[in-house]
Design a protein around this motif. Structure first.
Motif, mmCIF file in Angstrom:
data_model
loop_
_atom_site.group_PDB
_atom_site.id
_atom_site.type_symbol
_atom_site.label_atom_id
_atom_site.label_comp_id
_atom_site.label_asym_id
_atom_site.label_seq_id
_atom_site.Cartn_x
_atom_site.Cartn_y
_atom_site.Cartn_z
ATOM 1 N N CYS A 1 -23.775 -16.675 59.220
ATOM 2 C CA CYS A 1 -22.489 -17.113 59.763
ATOM 3 C C CYS A 1 -22.614 -18.227 60.798
ATOM 4 C CB CYS A 1 -21.724 -15.927 60.354
ATOM 5 S SG CYS A 1 -20.966 -14.876 59.094
ATOM 6 N N SER A 2 -23.838 -18.659 61.087
ATOM 7 C CA SER A 2 -24.011 -19.841 61.939
ATOM 8 C C SER A 2 -24.067 -21.106 61.103
ATOM 9 C CB SER A 2 -25.288 -19.715 62.780
ATOM 10 O OG SER A 2 -26.445 -19.816 61.955
ATOM 11 N N ASN A 3 -23.984 -20.957 59.784
ATOM 12 C CA ASN A 3 -24.131 -22.083 58.861
ATOM 13 C C ASN A 3 -22.838 -22.277 58.068
ATOM 14 O OD1 ASN A 3 -24.761 -23.546 56.365
ATOM 15 N ND2 ASN A 3 -26.901 -23.365 56.990
ATOM 16 N N ARG A 4 -22.138 -23.368 58.329
ATOM 17 C CA ARG A 4 -20.851 -23.625 57.670
ATOM 18 C C ARG A 4 -21.002 -23.706 56.148
ATOM 19 N NH1 ARG A 4 -18.106 -29.184 59.197
ATOM 20 N NH2 ARG A 4 -20.057 -29.849 58.215
ATOM 21 N N GLY A 5 -22.039 -24.384 55.680
ATOM 22 C CA GLY A 5 -22.265 -24.504 54.245
ATOM 23 C C GLY A 5 -22.489 -23.160 53.587
ATOM 24 N N ASP A 6 -23.241 -22.291 54.259
ATOM 25 C CA ASP A 6 -23.497 -20.953 53.743
ATOM 26 C C ASP A 6 -22.196 -20.162 53.627
ATOM 27 O OD1 ASP A 6 -25.408 -19.299 52.690
ATOM 28 O OD2 ASP A 6 -26.012 -18.412 54.601
ATOM 29 N N ILE A 7 -21.340 -20.295 54.628
ATOM 30 C CA ILE A 7 -20.054 -19.589 54.627
ATOM 31 C C ILE A 7 -19.179 -20.065 53.468
ATOM 32 C CG2 ILE A 7 -17.851 -19.358 55.864
ATOM 33 C CD1 ILE A 7 -19.495 -19.287 58.467
ATOM 34 N N TYR A 8 -19.046 -21.388 53.311
ATOM 35 C CA TYR A 8 -18.190 -21.910 52.243
ATOM 36 C C TYR A 8 -18.739 -21.557 50.857
ATOM 37 C CZ TYR A 8 -15.238 -24.683 55.403
ATOM 38 O OH TYR A 8 -14.336 -25.075 56.346
ATOM 39 N N SER A 9 -20.061 -21.591 50.706
ATOM 40 C CA SER A 9 -20.675 -21.246 49.425
ATOM 41 C C SER A 9 -20.419 -19.786 49.078
ATOM 42 C CB SER A 9 -22.177 -21.522 49.479
ATOM 43 O OG SER A 9 -22.809 -21.107 48.286
ATOM 44 N N ALA A 10 -20.625 -18.899 50.049
ATOM 45 C CA ALA A 10 -20.391 -17.474 49.824
ATOM 46 C C ALA A 10 -18.913 -17.202 49.565
ATOM 47 C CB ALA A 10 -20.873 -16.665 51.022
ATOM 48 N N ALA A 11 -18.034 -17.911 50.268
ATOM 49 C CA ALA A 11 -16.586 -17.727 50.088
ATOM 50 C C ALA A 11 -16.177 -18.076 48.663
ATOM 51 C CB ALA A 11 -15.823 -18.581 51.092
ATOM 52 N N ASN A 12 -16.731 -19.146 48.127
ATOM 53 C CA ASN A 12 -16.417 -19.534 46.748
ATOM 54 C C ASN A 12 -16.866 -18.463 45.754
ATOM 55 O OD1 ASN A 12 -15.175 -21.962 47.406
ATOM 56 N ND2 ASN A 12 -17.104 -23.104 47.372
ATOM 57 N N LYS A 13 -18.046 -17.866 46.024
ATOM 58 C CA LYS A 13 -18.541 -16.788 45.152
ATOM 59 C C LYS A 13 -17.623 -15.573 45.222
ATOM 60 C CE LYS A 13 -23.453 -18.037 45.435
ATOM 61 N NZ LYS A 13 -24.788 -17.608 45.948
ATOM 62 N N VAL A 14 -17.163 -15.257 46.426
ATOM 63 C CA VAL A 14 -16.260 -14.111 46.597
ATOM 64 C C VAL A 14 -14.977 -14.329 45.792
ATOM 65 C CG1 VAL A 14 -14.799 -12.873 48.243
ATOM 66 C CG2 VAL A 14 -17.165 -13.421 48.848
ATOM 67 N N LYS A 15 -14.410 -15.529 45.922
ATOM 68 C CA LYS A 15 -13.142 -15.808 45.228
ATOM 69 C C LYS A 15 -13.301 -15.770 43.715
ATOM 70 C CE LYS A 15 -12.435 -19.385 48.046
ATOM 71 N NZ LYS A 15 -11.835 -20.591 48.684
ATOM 72 N N SER A 16 -14.444 -16.202 43.205
ATOM 73 C CA SER A 16 -14.641 -16.234 41.750
ATOM 74 C C SER A 16 -15.104 -14.894 41.194
ATOM 75 C CB SER A 16 -15.660 -17.322 41.383
ATOM 76 O OG SER A 16 -16.935 -17.029 41.935
ATOM 77 N N GLU A 17 -15.897 -14.147 41.984
ATOM 78 C CA GLU A 17 -16.474 -12.901 41.473
ATOM 79 C C GLU A 17 -15.679 -11.648 41.847
ATOM 80 O OE1 GLU A 17 -20.532 -12.671 42.776
ATOM 81 O OE2 GLU A 17 -21.025 -14.704 42.069
ATOM 82 N N VAL A 18 -14.936 -11.716 42.958
ATOM 83 C CA VAL A 18 -14.232 -10.528 43.444
ATOM 84 C C VAL A 18 -12.713 -10.718 43.420
ATOM 85 C CG1 VAL A 18 -14.034 -8.843 45.311
ATOM 86 C CG2 VAL A 18 -16.201 -10.062 44.968
ATOM 87 N N GLY A 19 -12.245 -11.828 43.966
ATOM 88 C CA GLY A 19 -10.804 -12.076 44.033
ATOM 89 C C GLY A 19 -10.405 -12.610 45.389
ATOM 90 N N ASP A 20 -9.098 -12.626 45.631
ATOM 91 C CA ASP A 20 -8.561 -13.168 46.880
ATOM 92 C C ASP A 20 -8.639 -12.135 48.000
ATOM 93 O OD1 ASP A 20 -7.927 -15.651 45.784
ATOM 94 O OD2 ASP A 20 -5.965 -14.958 45.100
ATOM 95 N N VAL A 21 -9.313 -12.498 49.069
ATOM 96 C CA VAL A 21 -9.412 -11.627 50.243
ATOM 97 C C VAL A 21 -8.051 -11.560 50.926
ATOM 98 C CG1 VAL A 21 -10.416 -11.428 52.554
ATOM 99 C CG2 VAL A 21 -11.861 -12.049 50.598
#
Length: 300
Positions: A94-114
Motif C-alpha cells: 500500500c506504499s506503492n501506487r502502481g501496486d494498488i492500481y494493479s491489484a484494484a483492476n484485478k479485484v474489479k475483473s475477478e471479484v466485482g465492484d467493491v
C-alpha cells in the motif's frame, strides 16, 4: 455584521438540531445489512484489519483482503472461510501506487465492484524528527494517507454510478491531537482525518448521499506497533473493543468514531481552552511510550 445577523437567524435551526441529536442518543440505531456486499480491507493480515474481516465474515459479506504480508493475510482468510465467508486475497504494497492500481483492476475483473472500502493499512515510527529517516517519513505518508486516495479513486466510480457504498478511514486520536515523538505519524493521521472530512462534503456536493463515510479515531491500541504505551486516559485499548465500536459505527453509518469517547471532548477543549491551561492538562494526560530520540545524539 451581515454574517452575525445571518447566524442569529439560524439559531432556531440550531436548537432544533441539538434537540434532535439529544433524542437520538436514547433511541436504538437501525443497523444496515452488509450481506453479499463486497468488502475490501487493507492491512487485513493482523490487528484491527484481521478482526474487522472476521466481523464482516460473520455478517456474510464477500471479502477482499489486502496486505503486504502473505502469511498473515492467508491466516486471516482461513479464519474467515471457517466462518462461512467467500474470501479473495491479494498481496499488495500500500506504499506503492502502481501496486494498488494493479491489484484494484484485478479485484474489479475477478471479484466485482467493491461497495465497502476499509482503508486500514498503516505504519508508525516512534521517534523524534531527527531519528526518523527520510524514507520512513515518506512511507508513513504513502501508506497512511496517499493509499487512501489511490484506493478511493479506484473503487469510488462504481459506488458513484450506483449511489451506494461505504468508505471507511481508519485514522487515530493522533489525527486530532498531537504528542511528541510521533511527528510523522500525527501529521499523516491529521491528513487522513482531513481526507475523510473533505471526501464526505464532496460526496454531498455531488449529491451522492447513498455513499456513506466513517472515520475511526482510537487512542493507543494493543497491536504491538507502539511499545509500552500508557496514558492517564485509561488502559491501552484491546483490538477487539476497537473493532466492536468500528463495526457498530459502520452499520449505523456514524461519520466519526472516537475510542474512548473522551477523546472527542479533548479535541473540543484543545480549540477553546487557553494554551497555558492546555499545557498543564497534557501533562496530566501523561502520554508515554518507548521512542528513539535522535536530537540527543546530534548534541553529543
Amino acid at each position: 455584521m451581515k454574517f452575525f445577523l445571518s447566524f442569529l437567524l439560524l439559531l432556531p435551526l440550531l436548537l432544533v438540531s441539538l434537540l434532535e441529536s439529544l433524542v437520538k442518543l436514547f433511541l436504538p440505531k437501525k443497523r444496515k445489512s452488509v450481506t453479499g456486499e463486497i468488502v475490501l480491507i487493507t492491512g487485513a493480515g493482523h490487528g484491527i484489519g484481521r478482526l474487522t474481516a472476521h466481523e464482516f465474515a460473520k455478517l456474510k459479506s464477500k471479502l477482499v483482503l489486502w496486505d503486504i504480508n502473505k502469511h498473515g493475510i492467508e491466516e486471516t482468510a482461513a479464519e474467515c472461510r471457517r466462518l462461512g465467508a467467500k474470501v479473495h486475497t491479494f498481496v499488495v504494497d500500500c506504499s506503492n501506487r502502481g501496486d494498488i492500481y494493479s491489484a484494484a483492476n484485478k479485484v474489479k475483473s475477478e471479484v466485482g465492484d467493491v461497495s465497502v472500502l476499509v482503508n486500514n493499512a498503516g505504519v508508525v515510527y516512534t521517534s523524534d524528527l531527527f531519528a526518523t529517516q527520510d524514507p520512513q517519513i515518506e512511507k508513513t505518508f504513502e501508506v497512511n494517507v496517499l493509499a487512501h486516495f489511490w484506493t478511493t479513486k479506484a473503487f469510488l466510480p462504481a459506488m458513484m454510478k450506483n449511489n451506494h457504498g461505504h468508505i471507511v478511514t481508519v485514522a487515530s486520536a493522533a489525527g486530532h491531537t498531537v504528542v511528541p515523538f510521533l511527528l510523522a505519524y500525527c501529521s499523516s493521521k491529521f491528513a487522513a482525518v482531513g481526507f475523510h472530512r473533505a471526501l464526505t462534503v464532496e460526496l454531498a456536493a455531488l449529491e451522492r448521499t447513498g455513499i456513506k463515510t466513517t472515520c475511526l479515531c482510537p487512542n493507543f491500541v494493543n497491536t504491538g506497533f507502539i511499545k509500552n504505551p500508557s496514558t492517564s486516559l485509561g488502559p491501552t485499548l484491546e483490538p477487539e473493543q476497537v473493532v466492536e465500536r468500528l463495526m457498530d459505527g459502520i452499520l449505523t453509518e456514524q461519520k466519526m468514531i472516537f475510542v474512548p469517547s473522551s477523546i472527542a471532548l479533548l479535541t473540543i477543549l484543545e480549540r477553546i481552552l487557553p494554551e497555558r491551561f492546555l499545557e498543564v492538562l497534557k501533562r496530566k494526560v501523561n502520554v508515554k511510550f518507548d521512542a528513539v530520540i535522535g536530537y540527543k545524539r546530534k548534541q553529543q
